[in-house]
Design a protein around this motif. Structure first.
Motif, PDB file in Angstrom:
ATOM      1  N   GLU A 152       0.855  -1.186   0.000  1.00  0.00           N
ATOM      2  CA  GLU A 152       0.000   0.000   0.000  1.00  0.00           C
ATOM      3  C   GLU A 152       0.891   1.236   0.000  1.00  0.00           C
ATOM      4  N   GLU A 212      -3.948   0.240  -2.982  1.00  0.00           N
ATOM      5  CA  GLU A 212      -3.416  -1.106  -2.800  1.00  0.00           C
ATOM      6  C   GLU A 212      -2.837  -1.515  -4.150  1.00  0.00           C
ATOM      7  N   ILE A 218      -8.149   2.385  -1.962  1.00  0.00           N
ATOM      8  CA  ILE A 218      -8.565   1.908  -0.635  1.00  0.00           C
ATOM      9  C   ILE A 218      -8.621   3.068   0.352  1.00  0.00           C
ATOM     10  N   GLN A 271     -11.469   2.456   2.692  1.00  0.00           N
ATOM     11  CA  GLN A 271     -11.150   1.341   3.590  1.00  0.00           C
ATOM     12  C   GLN A 271     -10.050   1.736   4.572  1.00  0.00           C
ATOM     13  N   ARG A 272      -9.072   2.497   4.082  1.00  0.00           N
ATOM     14  CA  ARG A 272      -7.983   2.934   4.954  1.00  0.00           C
ATOM     15  C   ARG A 272      -8.521   3.842   6.057  1.00  0.00           C
ATOM     16  N   ALA A 298     -11.600   3.849   7.157  1.00  0.00           N
ATOM     17  CA  ALA A 298     -12.388   3.007   8.065  1.00  0.00           C
ATOM     18  C   ALA A 298     -11.468   2.209   8.982  1.00  0.00           C
ATOM     19  N   ARG A 299     -10.345   1.734   8.403  1.00  0.00           N
ATOM     20  CA  ARG A 299      -9.396   0.975   9.214  1.00  0.00           C
ATOM     21  C   ARG A 299      -8.766   1.853  10.291  1.00  0.00           C
ATOM     22  N   GLU A 300      -8.427   3.097   9.906  1.00  0.00           N
ATOM     23  CA  GLU A 300      -7.859   4.024  10.885  1.00  0.00           C
ATOM     24  C   GLU A 300      -8.885   4.354  11.959  1.00  0.00           C
ATOM     25  N   GLN A 301     -10.159   4.522  11.516  1.00  0.00           N
ATOM     26  CA  GLN A 301     -11.204   4.802  12.487  1.00  0.00           C
ATOM     27  C   GLN A 301     -11.392   3.618  13.432  1.00  0.00           C
ATOM     28  N   LEU A 302     -11.353   2.408  12.847  1.00  0.00           N
ATOM     29  CA  LEU A 302     -11.482   1.212  13.675  1.00  0.00           C
ATOM     30  C   LEU A 302     -10.327   1.109  14.657  1.00  0.00           C
ATOM     31  N   ARG A 303      -9.099   1.422  14.157  1.00  0.00           N
ATOM     32  CA  ARG A 303      -7.945   1.387  15.052  1.00  0.00           C
ATOM     33  C   ARG A 303      -8.086   2.423  16.167  1.00  0.00           C
ATOM     34  N   LYS A 322     -10.617   1.250  18.520  1.00  0.00           N
ATOM     35  CA  LYS A 322     -10.073   0.180  19.354  1.00  0.00           C
ATOM     36  C   LYS A 322      -9.177   0.745  20.444  1.00  0.00           C
TER      37      LYS A 322
END
Length: 661
Positions: free
Chosen positions: A279, A293, A314, A317-318, A320-325, A328
């Motif tokens: 990425e 990607e 992405i 998605q990136r 969303a992934r950062e938001q999820l991280r 978390k």
């Protein structure tokens, strides 16, 4: 010489043996002499003839050896010719087959003898016969080697593709013929056609792919599809083709790494593994930053090995992934910084989460508990009752609260909340969340708050009783000193005039004054004007009852057109009345100002005088008694606030703010 027959020779080995035998015979001939009686001339002639005979025999023997070697070479050539993997043919000038080897016969699908003197053109497919004729014409016109590819038909009708290579030769008889080599290229042709079809399919997929695809040679873009143009915001391929793969890429990636180093590292991994995914961040021609990607693979296009790069956006998605991280990390932070002990269990009652507060409550570290069954960590919970509670939460999704559970490792009590942990499907329960809340301090605060409320209620009740008693005392004094004295004076006046005529005017005056004072006392007790005309008119009437010569009063009201709750109107009236009484009794003021203003859900009261003032107590608080303490209690009961600003010799300002409910 007659003893040697070359037909008996079977090969070079036999020829060598015969030569050895002849050599022995020559030696015998040379050593043989003629008779002494033979004349000298005859002897010389015989010797010369013998010598010549030996020379002839030696030449003959050399010819035999050469012939044997030639026969051997010819046999080897015939073997090589017949069994060569390539078909060889000799054609006459008219195109008939004069000679061919076994491979050529096999290619044409016929016995060799049946192919002789037949035209080769008969085996060429009809669509290629004109091309074959041109090939022969080219051979006839040139001494150079000519090549072409044609389709042939075997005797059984099977078609195969062959490469035909030939050249023109001239025989000893000065006749023209053709030497041809026939090579079956059906497999190669099929592979070429399959490759062409594969490349056509690749080109179709390449152009129609919804993913952005670029072809790369030496880190430069050599082709791209429409999806890549749309992604990069380009209109023509010329905007991307021949560009370096890292164009529109910032010098540094968001993580701080250099983009060129990242590119070199990933292409090195591609060379080592044959395929690679990574990425990276780049900009479009529109100036937008996007995350891609990138999937790299090798591909053969037109016999050239290129890098096939697929770009997938992405960015979402990136994010969303950062938001999820972040969520978390936030959840973990909440878990660790929660004031409650939190334990998460799976469906098998194994511990999956254990925060710091749970460590403080139990004295057990997280590493000691994760993966362990809760009943193993706390053997005291391994009872039918506790297992039933866990089953109720897992099976029925019930929430269970247990209050006042005593701590094991320290004094105090705690509450336990057991709630189901649900997955993405809300009807699916994946485990149990156990929240342990220390109630020791809360229970202490609740008890203290309860005691404080009781104390405040007692103080308020005491203040109310004291105020009522003082009001009764004031009324009694008003009746005794006012109405009672007037009535007593009237009685004395009547008794002193016994038997004489009474002056009606004096009696009427005394009685009228008694009536007026009675009305004043009644007005102060229950101001009916408040119910009849409202707060604004009642305050104005209260101001009119104070003689201006004793205290000039300025009243300002605003927003009182809309009536207030009845109890609040009475309370405001009493507060203003009490403050005016205090000014009259204690302030020695020359002037007073009263402001009563309503704004939305707030009511502000301000009473100001220019009297002697006083030094307010900084620790002023409600206490038993009347006056300002009683006033503070009344304001507190209404949920308001009271502020006193006063200095000796500078007057006093009392500000009150009440909520309107």
């Amino acid at each position: 010489m007659s003893d040697f027959n070359h037909k008996d020779l079977q090969g070079p080995k036999d020829a060598l043996l015969a030569l050895r035998e002849r050599a022995e015979r020559r030696r015998h001939l040379i050593t043989r002499t003629v008779d002494d009686a033979t004349p000298d001339a005859m002897q010389r002639l015989v010797q010369e003839l013998q010598t010549h005979q030996i020379e002839l025999e030696m030449q003959y023997e050399e010819l035999l050896v050469a012939q044997a070697e030639a026969e051997t070479a010819r046999a080897e050539y015939i073997d090589l010719y017949d069994f060569a993997p390539v078909g060889y043919l000799s054609l006459s000038a008219k195109g008939t087959i004069q000679q061919l080897n076994l491979s050529a016969a096999q290619l044409l699908g016929e016995v060799r003898q049946k192919l002789l003197r037949r035209r080769l053109a008969l085996f060429v497919t009809e669509k290629n016969r004109a091309e074959f004729a041109q090939f022969l014409d080219a051979l006839l016109a040139s001494e150079e080697r000519q090549t072409c590819e044609l389709s042939f038909t075997r005797s059984n009708g099977e078609v195969f593709h062959a490469q035909l290579e030939g050249m023109r030769v001239t025989t000893i008889e000065n006749e023209t013929s053709y030497r041809l080599a026939l090579l079956d290229i059906s497999a190669r042709r099929a592979a070429t056609e399959a490759l062409a079809m594969s490349e056509a399919r690749f080109r179709q997929l390449f152009e129609q792919s919804t993913d952005a695809v670029v072809l790369v040679r030496n880190l430069h873009i050599v082709d791209c599809n429409e999806a890549a143009l749309r992604m990069m915001g380009a209109i023509h391929k010329s905007q991307l083709v021949q560009q370096h793969i890292s164009f529109m890429v910032p010098e540094l990636q968001p993580d701080g790494g250099r983009s060129d180093n990242l590119l070199q590292q990933n292409f090195a991994l591609l060379r080592r593994k044959g395929a690679h995914r990574f990425e990276w961040y780049r900009s479009t021609l529109r100036g937008d930053g996007i995350w891609l990607e990138v999937v790299l693979t090798y591909i053969n296009v037109g016999g050239e090995q290129l890098v096939h790069a697929v770009w997938r956006d992405i960015t979402a998605q990136r994010a969303a992934r950062e938001q999820l991280r972040a969520e978390k990390e936030f959840s973990e932070s909440l878990l660790d910084n929660s004031v409650d002990g939190i334990i998460a269990l799976d469906r098998e009652s194994r511990i999956t989460a254990w925060n710091r507060e749970a460590e403080n409550y139990t004295g057990l570290r997280e590493a000691e508990t994760l993966g362990q069954e809760i009943f193993h960590v706390f053997p005291g919970l391994d009872t039918p009752e506790w297992r039933r509670r866990f089953s109720e939460v897992l099976g029925h999704g019930e929430r269970i609260v247990l209050s006042g559970v005593p701590f094991i490792v320290r004094p105090g009590h705690y509450d336990i909340y057991m709630v189901p942990l649900r997955g993405e499907q809300q009807n699916e329960i994946n485990g149990v969340l156990v929240v342990i809340r220390d109630m020791t301090e809360r229970m202490r605060l609740i008890e203290e708050t309860t005691q404080l409320k009781l104390s405040q209620q007692q103080e308020v009740l005491s203040a109310i009783l004291t105020t009522e008693e003082a009001e009764r005392k004031r009324i009694a004094e008003a009746l005794h000193n006012g109405v009672g004295q007037l009535l007593y004076a009237t009685k004395l006046h009547l008794e002193s005039r016994t038997g004489a005529s009474l002056p009606r005017d004096e009696v009427h005056t005394l009685l009228n004054e008694a009536i007026r004072m009675t009305r004043t006392i009644s007005f102060e007790l229950t101001p009916g004007i408040l119910e009849d005309f409202g707060l604004k008119f009642a305050l104005e009437e209260l101001g009119r009852r104070i003689p201006r010569q004793s205290l000039p009063l300025h009243l300002h009201t605003e927003g009182l057109e809309q009536p207030l709750p009845q109890l609040m109107e009475v309370a405001v009236y009493r507060i203003v009345q009490e403050l005016l009484n205090n000014i009259i009794k204690h302030a020695q003021a020359q002037e007073a100002f009263i402001h009563v203003v309503r704004e939305n859900d707030k009511l502000a009261i301000s009473v100001e005088d220019n009297g002697q003032g006083f030094e307010p107590d900084p620790h002023f608080a409600p206490r038993s008694g009347i006056g300002l303490p009683g006033l503070q209690n009344r304001v507190s009961l209404l949920g308001g606030s009271l502020t006193i600003n006063s200095r000796p010799g500078q007057g006093t300002i009392v500000s009150i703010e009440l909520p309107v409910k």
